[in-house]
Write a protein that holds these residues in place. Structure first.
Motif, PDB file in Angstrom:
ATOM      1  N   GLU A  20       0.846  -1.200   0.000  1.00  0.00           N
ATOM      2  CA  GLU A  20       0.000   0.000   0.000  1.00  0.00           C
ATOM      3  C   GLU A  20       0.877   1.243   0.000  1.00  0.00           C
ATOM      4  OE1 GLU A  20      -3.377   1.902  -0.431  1.00  0.00           O
ATOM      5  OE2 GLU A  20      -3.529  -0.232   0.073  1.00  0.00           O
ATOM      6  N   GLN A  21       0.993   1.886  -1.155  1.00  0.00           N
ATOM      7  CA  GLN A  21       1.926   3.000  -1.333  1.00  0.00           C
ATOM      8  C   GLN A  21       1.457   4.266  -0.629  1.00  0.00           C
ATOM      9  OE1 GLN A  21       2.541   3.980  -5.444  1.00  0.00           O
ATOM     10  NE2 GLN A  21       4.402   5.130  -5.060  1.00  0.00           N
ATOM     11  N   GLU A  22       2.433   5.079  -0.226  1.00  0.00           N
ATOM     12  CA  GLU A  22       2.103   6.388   0.316  1.00  0.00           C
ATOM     13  C   GLU A  22       1.384   7.211  -0.743  1.00  0.00           C
ATOM     14  OE1 GLU A  22       5.446   7.521   3.634  1.00  0.00           O
ATOM     15  OE2 GLU A  22       6.024   7.744   1.516  1.00  0.00           O
ATOM     16  N   SER A  23       0.601   8.177  -0.273  1.00  0.00           N
ATOM     17  CA  SER A  23      -0.187   8.982  -1.193  1.00  0.00           C
ATOM     18  C   SER A  23      -0.458  10.340  -0.568  1.00  0.00           C
ATOM     19  CB  SER A  23      -1.516   8.274  -1.513  1.00  0.00           C
ATOM     20  OG  SER A  23      -2.319   8.202  -0.336  1.00  0.00           O
ATOM     21  N   LEU A  24      -1.362  11.079  -1.182  1.00  0.00           N
ATOM     22  CA  LEU A  24      -1.776  12.364  -0.626  1.00  0.00           C
ATOM     23  C   LEU A  24      -2.363  12.201   0.767  1.00  0.00           C
ATOM     24  CD1 LEU A  24      -2.361  15.443  -1.133  1.00  0.00           C
ATOM     25  CD2 LEU A  24      -4.611  14.723  -1.966  1.00  0.00           C
ATOM     26  N   THR A  25      -2.969  11.033   1.028  1.00  0.00           N
ATOM     27  CA  THR A  25      -3.676  10.819   2.293  1.00  0.00           C
ATOM     28  C   THR A  25      -3.061   9.726   3.168  1.00  0.00           C
ATOM     29  OG1 THR A  25      -5.213   9.285   1.189  1.00  0.00           O
ATOM     30  CG2 THR A  25      -5.871  11.605   1.315  1.00  0.00           C
ATOM     31  N   LEU A  26      -1.866   9.281   2.852  1.00  0.00           N
ATOM     32  CA  LEU A  26      -1.212   8.222   3.637  1.00  0.00           C
ATOM     33  C   LEU A  26       0.284   8.469   3.698  1.00  0.00           C
ATOM     34  CD1 LEU A  26      -1.405   5.454   5.107  1.00  0.00           C
ATOM     35  CD2 LEU A  26      -1.083   4.374   2.865  1.00  0.00           C
ATOM     36  N   ASP A  27       0.835   8.419   4.926  1.00  0.00           N
ATOM     37  CA  ASP A  27       2.264   8.669   5.112  1.00  0.00           C
ATOM     38  C   ASP A  27       2.795   7.713   6.178  1.00  0.00           C
ATOM     39  OD1 ASP A  27       4.767   9.745   4.966  1.00  0.00           O
ATOM     40  OD2 ASP A  27       4.255  11.695   5.811  1.00  0.00           O
ATOM     41  N   LEU A  59      -1.327   9.286   9.319  1.00  0.00           N
ATOM     42  CA  LEU A  59       0.094   9.194   9.635  1.00  0.00           C
ATOM     43  C   LEU A  59       0.295   7.888  10.387  1.00  0.00           C
ATOM     44  CD1 LEU A  59       0.675  12.847  10.855  1.00  0.00           C
ATOM     45  CD2 LEU A  59       2.011  11.760   9.045  1.00  0.00           C
ATOM     46  N   VAL A  60       1.102   6.988   9.831  1.00  0.00           N
ATOM     47  CA  VAL A  60       1.317   5.677  10.452  1.00  0.00           C
ATOM     48  C   VAL A  60       2.748   5.616  10.968  1.00  0.00           C
ATOM     49  CG1 VAL A  60       1.181   3.180  10.145  1.00  0.00           C
ATOM     50  CG2 VAL A  60      -0.317   4.682   8.802  1.00  0.00           C
ATOM     51  N   TYR A  61       2.902   5.547  12.285  1.00  0.00           N
ATOM     52  CA  TYR A  61       4.220   5.509  12.914  1.00  0.00           C
ATOM     53  C   TYR A  61       4.574   4.079  13.314  1.00  0.00           C
ATOM     54  CZ  TYR A  61       4.064  10.585  13.167  1.00  0.00           C
ATOM     55  OH  TYR A  61       3.994  11.916  12.853  1.00  0.00           O
ATOM     56  N   GLY A  62       5.751   3.625  12.845  1.00  0.00           N
ATOM     57  CA  GLY A  62       6.191   2.276  13.171  1.00  0.00           C
ATOM     58  C   GLY A  62       6.435   1.419  11.939  1.00  0.00           C
ATOM     59  N   ILE A  63       6.372   2.030  10.763  1.00  0.00           N
ATOM     60  CA  ILE A  63       6.565   1.293   9.511  1.00  0.00           C
ATOM     61  C   ILE A  63       7.724   1.907   8.727  1.00  0.00           C
ATOM     62  CG2 ILE A  63       5.580   0.840   7.223  1.00  0.00           C
ATOM     63  CD1 ILE A  63       2.998   0.169   8.474  1.00  0.00           C
ATOM     64  N   VAL A  64       8.618   1.053   8.251  1.00  0.00           N
ATOM     65  CA  VAL A  64       9.731   1.471   7.407  1.00  0.00           C
ATOM     66  C   VAL A  64       9.270   1.421   5.956  1.00  0.00           C
ATOM     67  CG1 VAL A  64      12.087   0.985   6.696  1.00  0.00           C
ATOM     68  CG2 VAL A  64      11.383   0.547   9.059  1.00  0.00           C
ATOM     69  N   GLU A  65       9.600   2.477   5.183  1.00  0.00           N
ATOM     70  CA  GLU A  65       9.209   2.497   3.766  1.00  0.00           C
ATOM     71  C   GLU A  65      10.440   2.710   2.895  1.00  0.00           C
ATOM     72  OE1 GLU A  65       9.410   5.397   1.794  1.00  0.00           O
ATOM     73  OE2 GLU A  65       9.905   6.805   3.410  1.00  0.00           O
ATOM     74  N   LYS A 112       7.046  -7.577  18.632  1.00  0.00           N
ATOM     75  CA  LYS A 112       8.209  -6.734  18.910  1.00  0.00           C
ATOM     76  C   LYS A 112       8.515  -6.618  20.405  1.00  0.00           C
ATOM     77  CE  LYS A 112       8.463  -5.867  14.543  1.00  0.00           C
ATOM     78  NZ  LYS A 112       9.562  -6.432  13.710  1.00  0.00           N
ATOM     79  N   GLY A 113       7.596  -7.065  21.244  1.00  0.00           N
ATOM     80  CA  GLY A 113       7.810  -6.974  22.678  1.00  0.00           C
ATOM     81  C   GLY A 113       6.538  -6.562  23.407  1.00  0.00           C
ATOM     82  N   VAL A 114       6.504  -6.823  24.710  1.00  0.00           N
ATOM     83  CA  VAL A 114       5.294  -6.583  25.507  1.00  0.00           C
ATOM     84  C   VAL A 114       4.842  -5.143  25.453  1.00  0.00           C
ATOM     85  CG1 VAL A 114       4.327  -6.666  27.832  1.00  0.00           C
ATOM     86  CG2 VAL A 114       5.859  -8.491  27.060  1.00  0.00           C
ATOM     87  N   ASP A 115       5.758  -4.198  25.552  1.00  0.00           N
ATOM     88  CA  ASP A 115       5.385  -2.785  25.631  1.00  0.00           C
ATOM     89  C   ASP A 115       5.555  -2.029  24.322  1.00  0.00           C
ATOM     90  OD1 ASP A 115       4.639  -2.769  28.349  1.00  0.00           O
ATOM     91  OD2 ASP A 115       6.748  -2.710  28.950  1.00  0.00           O
ATOM     92  N   LYS A 116       5.743  -2.751  23.221  1.00  0.00           N
ATOM     93  CA  LYS A 116       5.971  -2.096  21.944  1.00  0.00           C
ATOM     94  C   LYS A 116       4.651  -1.841  21.203  1.00  0.00           C
ATOM     95  CE  LYS A 116      10.451  -1.828  22.131  1.00  0.00           C
ATOM     96  NZ  LYS A 116      11.162  -0.541  22.087  1.00  0.00           N
ATOM     97  N   VAL A 117       4.525  -0.630  20.658  1.00  0.00           N
ATOM     98  CA  VAL A 117       3.304  -0.249  19.941  1.00  0.00           C
ATOM     99  C   VAL A 117       3.648   0.569  18.704  1.00  0.00           C
ATOM    100  CG1 VAL A 117       1.878  -0.223  22.026  1.00  0.00           C
ATOM    101  CG2 VAL A 117       3.033   1.883  21.288  1.00  0.00           C
ATOM    102  N   ALA A 118       2.674   0.645  17.807  1.00  0.00           N
ATOM    103  CA  ALA A 118       2.717   1.579  16.676  1.00  0.00           C
ATOM    104  C   ALA A 118       1.581   2.573  16.897  1.00  0.00           C
ATOM    105  CB  ALA A 118       2.542   0.835  15.359  1.00  0.00           C
ATOM    106  N   TYR A 119       1.600   3.674  16.171  1.00  0.00           N
ATOM    107  CA  TYR A 119       0.539   4.667  16.287  1.00  0.00           C
ATOM    108  C   TYR A 119       0.015   5.049  14.911  1.00  0.00           C
ATOM    109  CZ  TYR A 119       1.376   5.559  21.259  1.00  0.00           C
ATOM    110  OH  TYR A 119       1.485   5.425  22.630  1.00  0.00           O
ATOM    111  N   VAL A 120      -1.289   5.266  14.853  1.00  0.00           N
ATOM    112  CA  VAL A 120      -1.907   5.820  13.645  1.00  0.00           C
ATOM    113  C   VAL A 120      -2.617   7.102  14.056  1.00  0.00           C
ATOM    114  CG1 VAL A 120      -3.499   5.465  11.733  1.00  0.00           C
ATOM    115  CG2 VAL A 120      -2.269   3.510  12.704  1.00  0.00           C
ATOM    116  N   VAL A 121      -2.297   8.181  13.362  1.00  0.00           N
ATOM    117  CA  VAL A 121      -2.955   9.470  13.611  1.00  0.00           C
ATOM    118  C   VAL A 121      -3.852   9.762  12.403  1.00  0.00           C
ATOM    119  CG1 VAL A 121      -2.654  11.934  14.037  1.00  0.00           C
ATOM    120  CG2 VAL A 121      -0.982  10.292  14.939  1.00  0.00           C
ATOM    121  N   GLU A 122      -5.136   9.835  12.657  1.00  0.00           N
ATOM    122  CA  GLU A 122      -6.101  10.129  11.584  1.00  0.00           C
ATOM    123  C   GLU A 122      -6.448  11.614  11.648  1.00  0.00           C
ATOM    124  OE1 GLU A 122      -9.956   7.968   9.688  1.00  0.00           O
ATOM    125  OE2 GLU A 122     -10.004   8.291  11.857  1.00  0.00           O
TER     126      GLU A 122
END
Length: 285
Positions: A20-27, A59-65, A112-122
């Motif tokens: 799923e590629q980055e776009s005007l509405t996805l980073d 905005l999706v935090y925790g993903i390498v592109e 990734k571990g017990v306390d590891k999380v990613a974040y999505v900001v809409e």
């Protein structure tokens, strides 16, 4: 895409698998972009400003592109260091005016571990509060996968559209309140049965909000605009009959079959117009 409330680690992996590629509405952002340094906080405010001033987005935090295509989930963010509340506070303190209806989803990353999380900001697209300013008193937009400063004419145009949206929203809300009031009044009169009541109590008033609803009517579908005019006409006919029916009763009147028929039609029209106005208020600008 799924609503962010339904996102989990498996869904993040599915975005990676389909590319799923980055776009005007996805980073996509690496977890390190949520460090507590001033640079990271400033970049966050620029990105939120850019999405809000454009079409909105995620905005999706925790993903390498790589070349705007996601290639994997990184080590994640420590939930004890970077909390959802901290993230909300940074955004609110560095964006002016505040972005309404912004949502943040914390995603557990058990791999990734017990306390590891990613974040999505809409980030929703700006409406009546547009445009939104970042930490450096600049306004940003999304362009070529990046957050770039807006030109003066773009800021002015967004401000103009914001004012127009605000006027339409306020007008539509005022009209909806009036339509609901008329519907409630009509329903109450249906409950009077054949009882004699003071003529004034039987009549239905029409406020200025309904008679001067032009700016709100522009946003409505043509058939619904016609129904607003019908409501005014029916109320006028109804009141005229109330004023002349049973003249021997002087100050009193009661519901006749013809009055009851008009009230029934009035309630149906109010329901249709209220639905149309609700769509306007929920519609993206």
């Amino acid at each position: 895409m799924k609503p962010i409330a339904d996102w989990d680690e498996a869904y993040l992996n599915s975005l990676i698998q389909v590319g799923e590629q980055e776009s005007l509405t996805l980073d996509y952002k690496a977890s390190a972009a949520l460090a507590k340094g001033d640079k990271e906080k400033n970049d966050l405010s620029k990105d939120v400003s850019a999405f809000a001033n454009s079409a909105g987005g995620l905005l999706v935090y925790g993903i390498v592109e790589d070349k705007h295509v996601p290639i994997g989930i990184d080590t994640g963010v420590d939930r004890n260091v970077i909390t959802k509340e901290w993230l909300e506070s940074v955004i609110k303190s560095r964006i002016q005016p505040v972005v309404d209806d912004l949502a943040i989803k914390q995603i557990d990353l058990p791999s990734k571990g017990v306390d590891k999380v990613a974040y999505v900001v809409e980030v929703p697209a700006a409406t009546s509060r547009a445009p939104h300013q970042a930490y450096d008193h600049r306004y940003y937009k999304r362009f070529n996968f990046e957050s770039t400063p807006m030109e003066d004419y773009e800021v002015r145009d967004l401000m103009r559209r914001s004012l127009e949206f605000g006027k339409k929203y306020a007008a539509a809300w005022d009209l909806l309140v009036e339509i609901r009031r008329i519907s409630a009044a009509a329903t109450e009169r249906m409950g009077l049965g054949n009882n004699w009541v003071p003529r004034e109590r039987l009549m239905v008033g029409v406020s200025q909000d309904l008679r001067s609803a032009g700016i709100a009517l522009v946003s409505l579908a043509k058939p619904v605009r016609g129904q607003v005019s019908q409501i005014i006409q029916i109320v006028g006919r109804f009141n005229a009959i109330v004023e002349t029916v049973d003249p021997g009763q002087l100050e009193n009147a009661r519901m006749s079959d013809s009055l009851r028929e008009q009230i029934t039609n009035l309630i149906g029209l109010c329901s249709s117009v209220a639905n149309g106005l609700t769509e306007v208020l929920e519609r993206e600008p």
